[in-house]
Every structure is written in structure tokens, then in C-alpha cells.
Design an enzyme around this catalytic site. Structure first.
Site, mmCIF file in Angstrom:
data_model
loop_
_atom_site.group_PDB
_atom_site.id
_atom_site.type_symbol
_atom_site.label_atom_id
_atom_site.label_comp_id
_atom_site.label_asym_id
_atom_site.label_seq_id
_atom_site.Cartn_x
_atom_site.Cartn_y
_atom_site.Cartn_z
ATOM 1 N N ASP A 11 0.870 -1.180 0.000
ATOM 2 C CA ASP A 11 0.000 0.000 0.000
ATOM 3 C C ASP A 11 0.900 1.221 0.000
ATOM 4 O O ASP A 11 1.760 1.369 0.883
ATOM 5 C CB ASP A 11 -0.890 0.013 1.257
ATOM 6 C CG ASP A 11 -1.942 -1.092 1.215
ATOM 7 O OD1 ASP A 11 -2.346 -1.469 0.105
ATOM 8 O OD2 ASP A 11 -2.347 -1.567 2.284
ATOM 9 N N ASP A 130 -13.665 -4.180 -2.263
ATOM 10 C CA ASP A 130 -13.583 -4.075 -0.802
ATOM 11 C C ASP A 130 -15.003 -4.229 -0.268
ATOM 12 O O ASP A 130 -15.906 -3.508 -0.697
ATOM 13 C CB ASP A 130 -13.044 -2.700 -0.384
ATOM 14 C CG ASP A 130 -11.633 -2.442 -0.901
ATOM 15 O OD1 ASP A 130 -10.885 -3.426 -1.095
ATOM 16 O OD2 ASP A 130 -11.285 -1.268 -1.115
#
Length: 251
Positions: A11, A130
Site C-alpha cells: 500500500d 472491498d
């Protein structure tokens, strides 16, 4: 039998690798280019880079990062974050990315999937989803998990497949960073529903969690971040153990 893939996830925020819990409380985990090189040497099958705070101005920064990663690694890598057009994808692929991952932009404008697939081919279009459980139902969330929707995870996954995407990267927000294991029940349902490779994400904390997600969760690949970044489990050790458990992996 197809081998199961192990994918470290980086990330990226402001050019650094970060990791949080349930999508918040981020801490620094190092330089993404250096980490990418280490993971490639250690036997990772692929890498995923997600610019978690991507905005239009950062597209140039991300393209530069992709270029530097491409110079250092010889395994496929996927880049995501703020991608919303054919031009964005073109830039990243030209700079060395093998695949791109789209998420919020695909939900807001599903035709984007068709456009990207017809231009670049389904093999390089990954749709990331997600989701978290809301009143017992898996609901899709956008913008790094900040914006809830009424969209059902499984219906959206089916549409993603119909529109031609090559892979689904499913992150359980409830499991993200908790190290309590992957969302195997949802993963198994997803893997049975679609004929696309499904990448499991969110919850890796031990070697047995990977074994479980490949057997119970029927995942094709497993993605993890903090356990690799903070040297809790090495990729070599993980793969050796999986092989012992009878799970096909590339050593």
C-alpha cells in the site's frame, strides 16, 4: 493443477509503503522499490501496488514508481489506485506494470471494465472489491473503504465477470490487518460463483491462514502485507510449508 500464488501487497502513500488495521492507523513499512526487489528474490509469484490515497496529481508519481519497480523485478506486478480511464492504464502499462487494478471507478461506471478489456485484454484487468458485512450481508465499499454502498458483493462479482475482467481481488474489510485469517466462507462462495481467479486479501497472520484460504476458501491466490513487511513470515518458509501440506506452489 494450477499453482497457488503468493502475492505481497504494498500500500503506497506519498511514495512510501504503509500498513494499517481495518483500513486505518497507518504506519510506515519502508521503501516500495526496495521491498519489491526483496520479495521478487524471495520467491513471490506477483506483487500488488495500491496507491491508497491516489488523486489525479499523483498519477505521474505513481508512473515513476512503477518504472523504478519494473527495473528491479522480474515477476508480474499489478498497480491500482485512482485509475479511471484508458489513458491512466496506458500510462501505467507503458511504464512497466503488467496489470492494473480498478475498484471505485468500476463501481461508479461499470462500462469502464468493458472499455479497458477491449483495449488491453482481460488478462491485465483486475477488479478489486472491498466489502464488509452489514446486517449479515456482504456490501461493497468505495474510496478505500470509506463510502458504503447497497451493492451486494456477489452480484457485483458476477457482473465484473460478465464485463470481461480477468481476476477479482477481494478484500474483507472486517478481516484487514487483524491477522485472524481470511474471510474463507465468502471466498468459497465467490470462487464457486465466478469462473475467474479470486485473490484473497485481508487477515493473513499465520501460515495456517494461507492453507485454510486455499483449501476452505478455494482462493487461487493469497495476498498479504504486514506479515511480510515486518518479517513475521518469510515467503520461502510459507511456500515450503504449503508444499508440505500438499498445496501446489512454485518454489
Amino acid at each position: 493443477m494450477l499453482t497457488k500464488r503468493i502475492i505481497p501487497c504494498l500500500d503506497i502513500k506519498d511514495g512510501r509503503t504503509v500498513k494499517g488495521v481495518n483500513f486505518v492507523d497507518l504506519r510506515d513499512a519502508g521503501d516500495p522499490v526496495e521491498l519489491a526487489a526483496i520479495y521478487a528474490q524471495e520467491g513471490a509469484d506477483e506483487l500488488v501496488f495500491l496507491d491508497i490515497s491516489a488523486t489525479e496529481e499523483k498519477r505521474k508519481t505513481l508512473a515513476e514508481l512503477v518504472y523504478h519497480v519494473g527495473e528491479k523485478v522480474n515477476i508480474p506486478f499489478t498497480v491500482g489506485g485512482g485509475i479511471s480511464s484508458v489513458e491512466d492504464v496506458d500510462t501505467l502499462l507503458k511504464n512497466g506494470a503488467d496489470k492494473v487494478s480498478i475498484n471505485s471507478s468500476a463501481v461508479k461506471r461499470p462500462e469502464l471494465i468493458n472499455e479497458l478489456v477491449s483495449k488491453f485484454g482481460s488478462q491485465c484487468i483486475v477488479v478489486a472489491i472491498d466489502a464488509k458485512q452489514v446486517d449479515g450481508q456482504w456490501k461493497v465499499h468505495l474510496v478505500g473503504g470509506k463510502v458504503p454502498t447497497e451493492i451486494d458483493l456477489f452480484q457485483w462479482a458476477k457482473e465484473v465477470e460478465q464485463r470481461g475482467a480477468g481476476e477479482i481481488l477481494f478484500t474483507s474489510m472486517d478481516h484487514d490487518g487483524t491477522k485472524n485469517g481470511f474471510a474463507n466462507e465468502a471466498l468459497a462462495q465467490l470462487s464457486t460463483l465466478v469462473n475467474l481467479p479470486v485473490i484473497a486479501s485481508g487477515g493473513a497472520g499465520s501460515i495456517s491462514h494461507f492453507t485454510d484460504t486455499f483449501t476452505e476458501g478455494k482462493a487461487d491466490a493469497a495476498l498479504a502485507a504486514s506479515i511480510f513487511h515486518f518479517k513475521e513470515i518469510s515467503i520461502k518458509e510459507l511456500k515450503s510449508k504449503l508444499r508440505e501440506e500438499g498445496i501446489p506452489v512454485r518454489l
